[in-house]
Design a protein around this motif. Structure first.
Motif, PDB file in Angstrom:
ATOM      1  N   VAL A 201       0.922  -1.203   0.095  1.00  0.00           N
ATOM      2  CA  VAL A 201       0.174  -0.205   0.122  1.00  0.00           C
ATOM      3  C   VAL A 201       0.799   1.334   0.015  1.00  0.00           C
ATOM      4  N   ILE A 202       1.792   1.469   0.834  1.00  0.00           N
ATOM      5  CA  ILE A 202       2.564   2.760   1.244  1.00  0.00           C
ATOM      6  C   ILE A 202       3.280   3.065  -0.223  1.00  0.00           C
ATOM      7  N   PRO A 203       4.267   2.144  -0.945  1.00  0.00           N
ATOM      8  CA  PRO A 203       4.834   2.718  -1.897  1.00  0.00           C
ATOM      9  C   PRO A 203       3.803   3.360  -3.026  1.00  0.00           C
ATOM     10  N   VAL A 204       2.727   2.546  -3.185  1.00  0.00           N
ATOM     11  CA  VAL A 204       1.686   3.004  -4.060  1.00  0.00           C
ATOM     12  C   VAL A 204       1.155   4.464  -3.598  1.00  0.00           C
ATOM     13  N   ALA A 205       0.957   4.477  -2.433  1.00  0.00           N
ATOM     14  CA  ALA A 205       0.129   5.846  -1.931  1.00  0.00           C
ATOM     15  C   ALA A 205       1.231   7.097  -2.242  1.00  0.00           C
ATOM     16  N   ALA A 206       2.460   6.485  -1.993  1.00  0.00           N
ATOM     17  CA  ALA A 206       3.486   7.618  -2.250  1.00  0.00           C
ATOM     18  C   ALA A 206       3.730   8.126  -3.607  1.00  0.00           C
ATOM     19  N   ALA A 207       3.443   7.003  -4.460  1.00  0.00           N
ATOM     20  CA  ALA A 207       3.717   7.255  -6.035  1.00  0.00           C
ATOM     21  C   ALA A 207       2.577   7.968  -6.575  1.00  0.00           C
ATOM     22  N   GLN A 208       1.273   7.658  -5.820  1.00  0.00           N
ATOM     23  CA  GLN A 208       0.226   8.466  -6.343  1.00  0.00           C
ATOM     24  C   GLN A 208       0.092  10.092  -5.943  1.00  0.00           C
ATOM     25  N   ARG A 209       1.003  10.230  -4.968  1.00  0.00           N
ATOM     26  CA  ARG A 209       1.141  11.703  -4.698  1.00  0.00           C
ATOM     27  C   ARG A 209       1.852  12.629  -5.758  1.00  0.00           C
ATOM     28  N   VAL A 210       2.526  11.818  -6.729  1.00  0.00           N
ATOM     29  CA  VAL A 210       3.257  12.748  -7.667  1.00  0.00           C
ATOM     30  C   VAL A 210       3.027  12.342  -9.168  1.00  0.00           C
ATOM     31  N   THR A 211       2.298  11.211  -9.373  1.00  0.00           N
ATOM     32  CA  THR A 211       1.983  10.776 -10.745  1.00  0.00           C
ATOM     33  C   THR A 211       0.572  10.807 -10.834  1.00  0.00           C
ATOM     34  N   ARG A 212       0.305  11.015 -12.370  1.00  0.00           N
ATOM     35  CA  ARG A 212      -1.066  11.059 -12.719  1.00  0.00           C
ATOM     36  C   ARG A 212      -1.854   9.818 -13.563  1.00  0.00           C
ATOM     37  N   GLY A 213      -0.916   8.946 -14.034  1.00  0.00           N
ATOM     38  CA  GLY A 213      -1.312   7.985 -15.057  1.00  0.00           C
ATOM     39  C   GLY A 213      -1.058   6.620 -14.057  1.00  0.00           C
ATOM     40  N   PHE A 214      -1.959   5.533 -14.498  1.00  0.00           N
ATOM     41  CA  PHE A 214      -1.755   4.417 -13.881  1.00  0.00           C
ATOM     42  C   PHE A 214      -0.530   3.728 -13.966  1.00  0.00           C
TER      43      PHE A 214
END
Length: 288
Positions: A201-214
């Motif tokens: 979960v945490i690496p995904v949540a971190a990545a979502q903070r700065v990315t826009r595409g899947f």
């Protein structure tokens, strides 16, 4: 780096790379489906498999994998048929798996201390056969999560629409559940069964903070997973600390940094979008 002179550290670092790649890879879909705690449920079921491994004097990793797959498939079937809510199914996995593991390990003549390295992870406990098992399972996990990313993204976004387009939704849901179970098995020797969900979960949540595409989120999450896993294992070698705890705390630190970076990044993107819009309007005015 003197740590590379030791075989157990070489195994631990290799296992860390496998965990860093696989856990965020499957976690990206679970977060998209709002099933972020699924890893916890499967992890508790896998405890029963570990205990069965001790009882039957077989490899606990493979036994944990088989039991975790059965548990994950059962939970998915319950969820899809709507006989009970997903939350209740998860609760059954949590408590049933935990109780079953404790009971079986006592029947096997051991104690809960025997489960410690599987619950919290440990770099010194990674055996050659554990790395072999993790590598085989990781190849399957990555083949599914990367090779079928379009199909899995579709069912994670909207199952009904995916069904209308002709995708085998039931089969893909079961495949995703099996892949999540195998990911838990890959990660348990380094991160531990009780903390594996955090790496999903945490690496995904971190990545979502700065990315826009899947795809960007998936790629960055896997990169973050590898970095924090390797750094965590290296840190625990020098500090003699639990590897699972160190990896998860580093992942949280990355999330905090990404959150701090995301605000100015969002403002910069908004400013660029406004500038692009104004430029288009200016061109239209000139044409008129």
């Amino acid at each position: 780096m003197d740590l590379l002179n030791y075989a157990f550290m070489q195994r631990a670092l290799l296992a860390a790379v496998l965990v860093g790649l696989t856990a965020p890879a499957i976690g990206t879909y679970l977060v998209q489906r709002r099933q972020a705690v699924m890893g916890d449920g499967i992890g508790h079921v896998a405890m029963t498999g570990v205990a069965l491994g001790f009882l039957l004097n077989t490899n606990p990793v493979w036994m944990a994998g088989m039991v975790a797959v059965v548990g994950a498939v059962g939970m998915e079937l319950i969820r899809s048929r709507g006989k009970t809510s997903g939350d209740i199914a998860l609760a059954m996995l949590f408590y049933g798996g935990l109780a079953g593991g404790v009971m079986i390990i006592n029947v096997a003549g051991g104690s809960t201390a025997s489960l410690s390295s599987y619950l919290f992870g440990g770099i010194t406990s990674v055996a050659p056969e554990d790395v072999t098992a993790a590598a085989v399972l990781a190849v399957f996990v990555l083949a599914v999560t990367v090779g079928l990313r379009r199909q899995l993204f579709a069912i994670s976004q909207d199952e009904e629409f995916a069904r209308v387009t002709g995708l085998p939704v039931r089969a893909l849901n079961l495949l995703l559940a099996v892949t999540a179970a195998l990911t838990v098995t890959v990660a348990m020797r380094i991160v531990g069964l009780l903390l594996v969900s955090a790496m999903m979960v945490i690496p995904v949540a971190a990545a979502q903070r700065v990315t826009r595409g899947f795809t960007a989120t998936l790629t960055l999450a896997m990169a973050i997973g590898v970095v924090v896993s390797l750094t965590g294992v290296t840190t625990t070698y020098y500090l003699d600390a639990p590897s699972g705890a160190a990896i998860v705390l580093l992942a949280i630190a990355v999330f905090v940094v990404m959150t701090a970076v995301s605000a100015p990044l969002a403002r910069r993107r908004a400013k660029a979008a406004r500038a692009a819009g104004e430029e288009v309007c200016s061109r239209d005015d000139v044409k008129v």
